[in-house]
Design a protein around this motif. Structure first.
Motif, PDB file in Angstrom:
ATOM      1  N   GLU A   1      -9.064  -6.513  -6.332  1.00 52.45           N
ATOM      2  CA  GLU A   1      -9.012  -5.992  -7.701  1.00 52.45           C
ATOM      3  C   GLU A   1      -8.936  -7.119  -8.720  1.00 52.45           C
ATOM      4  OE1 GLU A   1      -5.631  -3.446  -7.519  1.00 52.45           O
ATOM      5  OE2 GLU A   1      -6.733  -1.768  -6.625  1.00 52.45           O
ATOM      6  N   LEU A   2      -8.189  -8.178  -8.392  1.00 53.04           N
ATOM      7  CA  LEU A   2      -8.041  -9.301  -9.323  1.00 53.04           C
ATOM      8  C   LEU A   2      -9.343 -10.061  -9.505  1.00 53.04           C
ATOM      9  CD1 LEU A   2      -6.161 -11.152 -11.046  1.00 53.04           C
ATOM     10  CD2 LEU A   2      -5.686 -12.422  -8.926  1.00 53.04           C
ATOM     11  N   ASP A   3     -10.055 -10.275  -8.399  1.00 55.44           N
ATOM     12  CA  ASP A   3     -11.256 -11.107  -8.452  1.00 55.44           C
ATOM     13  C   ASP A   3     -12.555 -10.305  -8.357  1.00 55.44           C
ATOM     14  OD1 ASP A   3     -10.274 -13.904  -8.644  1.00 55.44           O
ATOM     15  OD2 ASP A   3      -9.194 -13.356  -6.832  1.00 55.44           O
ATOM     16  N   HIS A   4     -12.435  -9.000  -8.471  1.00 52.44           N
ATOM     17  CA  HIS A   4     -13.617  -8.128  -8.530  1.00 52.44           C
ATOM     18  C   HIS A   4     -14.532  -8.320  -7.318  1.00 52.44           C
ATOM     19  CE1 HIS A   4     -12.318  -7.138 -12.560  1.00 52.44           C
ATOM     20  NE2 HIS A   4     -12.348  -8.411 -12.902  1.00 52.44           N
ATOM     21  N   VAL A   5     -13.926  -8.299  -6.141  1.00 56.63           N
ATOM     22  CA  VAL A   5     -14.691  -8.343  -4.899  1.00 56.63           C
ATOM     23  C   VAL A   5     -14.214  -7.204  -4.008  1.00 56.63           C
ATOM     24  CG1 VAL A   5     -15.037 -10.847  -4.999  1.00 56.63           C
ATOM     25  CG2 VAL A   5     -13.056  -9.924  -3.776  1.00 56.63           C
ATOM     26  N   ASP A   6     -14.934  -6.976  -2.935  1.00 54.86           N
ATOM     27  CA  ASP A   6     -14.558  -5.932  -1.993  1.00 54.86           C
ATOM     28  C   ASP A   6     -13.307  -6.370  -1.222  1.00 54.86           C
ATOM     29  OD1 ASP A   6     -14.367  -3.913  -0.150  1.00 54.86           O
ATOM     30  OD2 ASP A   6     -16.253  -4.371   0.888  1.00 54.86           O
ATOM     31  N   GLY A   7     -12.191  -5.684  -1.428  1.00 55.98           N
ATOM     32  CA  GLY A   7     -10.947  -6.053  -0.763  1.00 55.98           C
ATOM     33  C   GLY A   7     -10.690  -5.288   0.524  1.00 55.98           C
ATOM     34  N   SER A   8     -11.684  -4.533   0.983  1.00 60.45           N
ATOM     35  CA  SER A   8     -11.488  -3.750   2.202  1.00 60.45           C
ATOM     36  C   SER A   8     -11.512  -4.650   3.437  1.00 60.45           C
ATOM     37  CB  SER A   8     -12.576  -2.689   2.322  1.00 60.45           C
ATOM     38  OG  SER A   8     -13.859  -3.287   2.483  1.00 60.45           O
ATOM     39  N   ARG A   9     -10.858  -4.212   4.498  1.00 59.34           N
ATOM     40  CA  ARG A   9     -10.885  -4.920   5.760  1.00 59.34           C
ATOM     41  C   ARG A   9     -10.586  -3.921   6.880  1.00 59.34           C
ATOM     42  NH1 ARG A   9      -8.707  -9.497   4.014  1.00 59.34           N
ATOM     43  NH2 ARG A   9      -8.691 -10.505   6.056  1.00 59.34           N
ATOM     44  N   PRO A  10     -10.954  -4.251   8.107  1.00 57.94           N
ATOM     45  CA  PRO A  10     -10.723  -3.324   9.215  1.00 57.94           C
ATOM     46  C   PRO A  10      -9.259  -2.917   9.353  1.00 57.94           C
ATOM     47  CG  PRO A  10     -12.192  -5.085   9.896  1.00 57.94           C
ATOM     48  CD  PRO A  10     -11.667  -5.465   8.532  1.00 57.94           C
ATOM     49  N   TYR A  11      -9.043  -1.668   9.746  1.00 57.62           N
ATOM     50  CA  TYR A  11      -7.715  -1.099   9.994  1.00 57.62           C
ATOM     51  C   TYR A  11      -6.881  -0.956   8.721  1.00 57.62           C
ATOM     52  CZ  TYR A  11      -9.156  -2.178  14.738  1.00 57.62           C
ATOM     53  OH  TYR A  11      -9.872  -2.250  15.906  1.00 57.62           O
ATOM     54  N   CYS A  12      -7.558  -0.901   7.566  1.00 56.29           N
ATOM     55  CA  CYS A  12      -6.870  -0.691   6.290  1.00 56.29           C
ATOM     56  C   CYS A  12      -7.427   0.540   5.600  1.00 56.29           C
ATOM     57  CB  CYS A  12      -7.048  -1.904   5.373  1.00 56.29           C
ATOM     58  SG  CYS A  12      -6.227  -3.416   5.946  1.00 56.29           S
ATOM     59  N   THR A  13      -6.572   1.301   4.936  1.00 59.81           N
ATOM     60  CA  THR A  13      -7.019   2.456   4.171  1.00 59.81           C
ATOM     61  C   THR A  13      -7.477   2.004   2.786  1.00 59.81           C
ATOM     62  OG1 THR A  13      -4.884   2.931   3.138  1.00 59.81           O
ATOM     63  CG2 THR A  13      -5.249   3.821   5.348  1.00 59.81           C
ATOM     64  N   ALA A  14      -8.139   2.903   2.074  1.00 62.77           N
ATOM     65  CA  ALA A  14      -8.617   2.580   0.732  1.00 62.77           C
ATOM     66  C   ALA A  14      -7.466   2.351  -0.242  1.00 62.77           C
ATOM     67  CB  ALA A  14      -9.516   3.700   0.219  1.00 62.77           C
ATOM     68  N   ASP A  15      -6.294   2.951   0.035  1.00 64.26           N
ATOM     69  CA  ASP A  15      -5.144   2.767  -0.862  1.00 64.26           C
ATOM     70  C   ASP A  15      -4.249   1.614  -0.436  1.00 64.26           C
ATOM     71  OD1 ASP A  15      -4.356   4.145   1.372  1.00 64.26           O
ATOM     72  OD2 ASP A  15      -3.086   5.587   0.320  1.00 64.26           O
ATOM     73  N   GLY A  16      -4.710   0.795   0.511  1.00 62.11           N
ATOM     74  CA  GLY A  16      -4.021  -0.460   0.819  1.00 62.11           C
ATOM     75  C   GLY A  16      -2.853  -0.375   1.771  1.00 62.11           C
ATOM     76  N   VAL A  17      -2.914   0.492   2.767  1.00 59.24           N
ATOM     77  CA  VAL A  17      -1.892   0.505   3.823  1.00 59.24           C
ATOM     78  C   VAL A  17      -2.606   0.476   5.169  1.00 59.24           C
ATOM     79  CG1 VAL A  17      -0.219   1.769   2.428  1.00 59.24           C
ATOM     80  CG2 VAL A  17      -1.750   3.040   3.937  1.00 59.24           C
ATOM     81  N   GLY A  18      -1.852   0.284   6.230  1.00 51.35           N
ATOM     82  CA  GLY A  18      -2.442   0.245   7.554  1.00 51.35           C
ATOM     83  C   GLY A  18      -3.012   1.594   7.954  1.00 51.35           C
ATOM     84  N   ALA A  19      -4.256   1.583   8.415  1.00 54.32           N
ATOM     85  CA  ALA A  19      -4.911   2.821   8.847  1.00 54.32           C
ATOM     86  C   ALA A  19      -4.473   3.140  10.272  1.00 54.32           C
ATOM     87  CB  ALA A  19      -6.425   2.672   8.760  1.00 54.32           C
ATOM     88  N   VAL A  20      -3.339   3.789  10.381  1.00 55.01           N
ATOM     89  CA  VAL A  20      -2.730   4.034  11.692  1.00 55.01           C
ATOM     90  C   VAL A  20      -2.347   5.509  11.819  1.00 55.01           C
ATOM     91  CG1 VAL A  20      -0.851   3.413  13.261  1.00 55.01           C
ATOM     92  CG2 VAL A  20      -1.819   1.687  11.743  1.00 55.01           C
ATOM     93  N   LEU A  21      -2.712   6.095  12.935  1.00 57.16           N
ATOM     94  CA  LEU A  21      -2.331   7.471  13.226  1.00 57.16           C
ATOM     95  C   LEU A  21      -1.261   7.507  14.309  1.00 57.16           C
ATOM     96  CD1 LEU A  21      -5.812   9.271  13.414  1.00 57.16           C
ATOM     97  CD2 LEU A  21      -4.256   9.116  11.458  1.00 57.16           C
ATOM     98  N   GLY A  22      -0.370   8.459  14.199  1.00 57.70           N
ATOM     99  CA  GLY A  22       0.553   8.779  15.278  1.00 57.70           C
ATOM    100  C   GLY A  22       0.024  10.036  15.931  1.00 57.70           C
ATOM    101  N   VAL A  23      -0.484   9.905  17.142  1.00 54.43           N
ATOM    102  CA  VAL A  23      -1.146  11.031  17.802  1.00 54.43           C
ATOM    103  C   VAL A  23      -0.246  11.587  18.901  1.00 54.43           C
ATOM    104  CG1 VAL A  23      -3.204  11.779  19.057  1.00 54.43           C
ATOM    105  CG2 VAL A  23      -3.395   9.989  17.314  1.00 54.43           C
ATOM    106  N   PHE A  24       0.046  12.882  18.789  1.00 54.44           N
ATOM    107  CA  PHE A  24       0.830  13.574  19.814  1.00 54.44           C
ATOM    108  C   PHE A  24      -0.139  14.204  20.808  1.00 54.44           C
ATOM    109  CE2 PHE A  24       3.537  13.299  16.140  1.00 54.44           C
ATOM    110  CZ  PHE A  24       4.810  13.119  16.653  1.00 54.44           C
ATOM    111  N   ARG A  25       0.128  14.018  22.110  1.00 56.42           N
ATOM    112  CA  ARG A  25      -0.754  14.530  23.155  1.00 56.42           C
ATOM    113  C   ARG A  25       0.029  15.428  24.111  1.00 56.42           C
ATOM    114  NH1 ARG A  25      -5.618  12.149  22.847  1.00 56.42           N
ATOM    115  NH2 ARG A  25      -5.803  10.236  21.588  1.00 56.42           N
TER     116      ARG A  25
END
Length: 300
Positions: A139-163
């Motif tokens: 956001e500061l430097d106007h570039v794509d700040g996305s990266r693997p395993y990250c959500t669009a709102d800037g937290v870890g893209a992690v699920l807790g899956v019950f099986r």
């Protein structure tokens, strides 16, 4: 026969020991420190001996070129006309008396969400820290700040899956463990199960932690050193890639050309030690001090 020869043997031993203490005190406690202090004043050594101090545009001392600094405003936001350093876990940031690393490893992917009314009860995982920093830099430097395993709102893209089989079997429930309700989960469904937002204080310990890679590039625009702290928390250097990412912003804010800024940046870029050790690095503290001298910004 001398006086010492008439003394008991144990007294002679004590006298000899006292003599040794006096001689060593004069040599090690006085002569050696004075000698080292004198040598340290030799031209070429004096700057390093005094802690490699920096002089600001106002002629006053502005820290040391060997220890990083934060370039933030009073609200804790990055000052746009400065190159930003890498994050620091030393105290509140670059505190030489509290040099430390974050002590979090690659398995730190699940946040402790703060309970309502207790903001200090939460704790971010290393993954969420990296995601949040990458988003902020983007956001500061106007570039794509996305990266693997990250959500669009800037937290870890992690699920807790019950099986139904505990750690194996059919998925019966899925929770986005780093997105507190009422946030919208970063994925709607997982293995046919609707994904829920997380409820602070609820125990998801029996869920299988499942990071989701997403579709972000394997080579993020935001370099790794922009989102991870050094082991000491005091390093003043950043990678040339991170400096290049910030160049358009700093040049614009300073009213100078990008070419001129890159030329100045090169002056404060060190190569590999002995030509083979480490990586090239840009000393942000020296570079920002030089910018204040050569292209000062009028602050209202």
């Amino acid at each position: 026969m001398t006086f010492l020869s008439r003394m008991p043997a144990w007294v002679g031993h004590h006298v000899a020991a006292i003599r040794v203490v006096i001689v060593l005190t004069l040599l090690v406690g006085l002569a050696y420190p004075l000698g080292m202090t004198a040598i340290a004043q030799i031209p070429g050594l004096r700057q390093s001996a005094q802690g490699s101090p920096l002089t600001g545009a106002d002629g006053k001392k502005a820290g040391s070129e060997l220890i990083g600094q934060s370039f933030l405003d009073k609200k804790g936001n990055p000052i746009p006309y400065y190159f930003q350093p890498r994050p620091s876990n030393a105290g509140t940031g670059y505190d030489a008396s509290a040099s430390a690393a974050g002590n979090l490893g690659p398995e730190s992917t699940v946040d402790v969400l703060p309970v309502k009314g207790q903001p200090d009860s939460g704790k971010q995982s290393l993954l969420t820290q990296v995601c949040a920093r990458s988003k902020a830099v983007g956001e500061l430097d106007h570039v794509d700040g996305s990266r693997p395993y990250c959500t669009a709102d800037g937290v870890g893209a992690v699920l807790g899956v019950f099986r139904d089989g505990g750690t194996t079997g059919k998925a019966t429930r899925a929770v986005s463990v780093n997105q507190a309700c009422p946030a919208k989960p970063f994925v709607a469904t997982y293995e046919g199960v609707t994904v829920e937002c997380a409820k602070p204080g609820e125990d998801y310990g029996k869920a299988v932690v499942t990071p989701i890679r997403g579709d972000a590039s394997a080579h993020p625009k935001v370099p790794a050193d922009a989102v991870t702290a050094s082991a000491s928390g005091l390093d003043p250097q950043i990678s040339p890639a991170y400096a290049e990412l910030q160049t358009p912003r700093v040049a614009r804010e300073r009213g100078m050309s990008e070419a001129a800024l890159r030329k100045l940046t090169d002056r404060y870029t060190s190569g590999r030690g002995l030509g083979i050790l480490g990586e090239p690095a840009v000393n942000v503290v020296q570079l920002n001090a030089a910018l204040d001298r050569t292209h000062p910004v009028k602050v209202a």
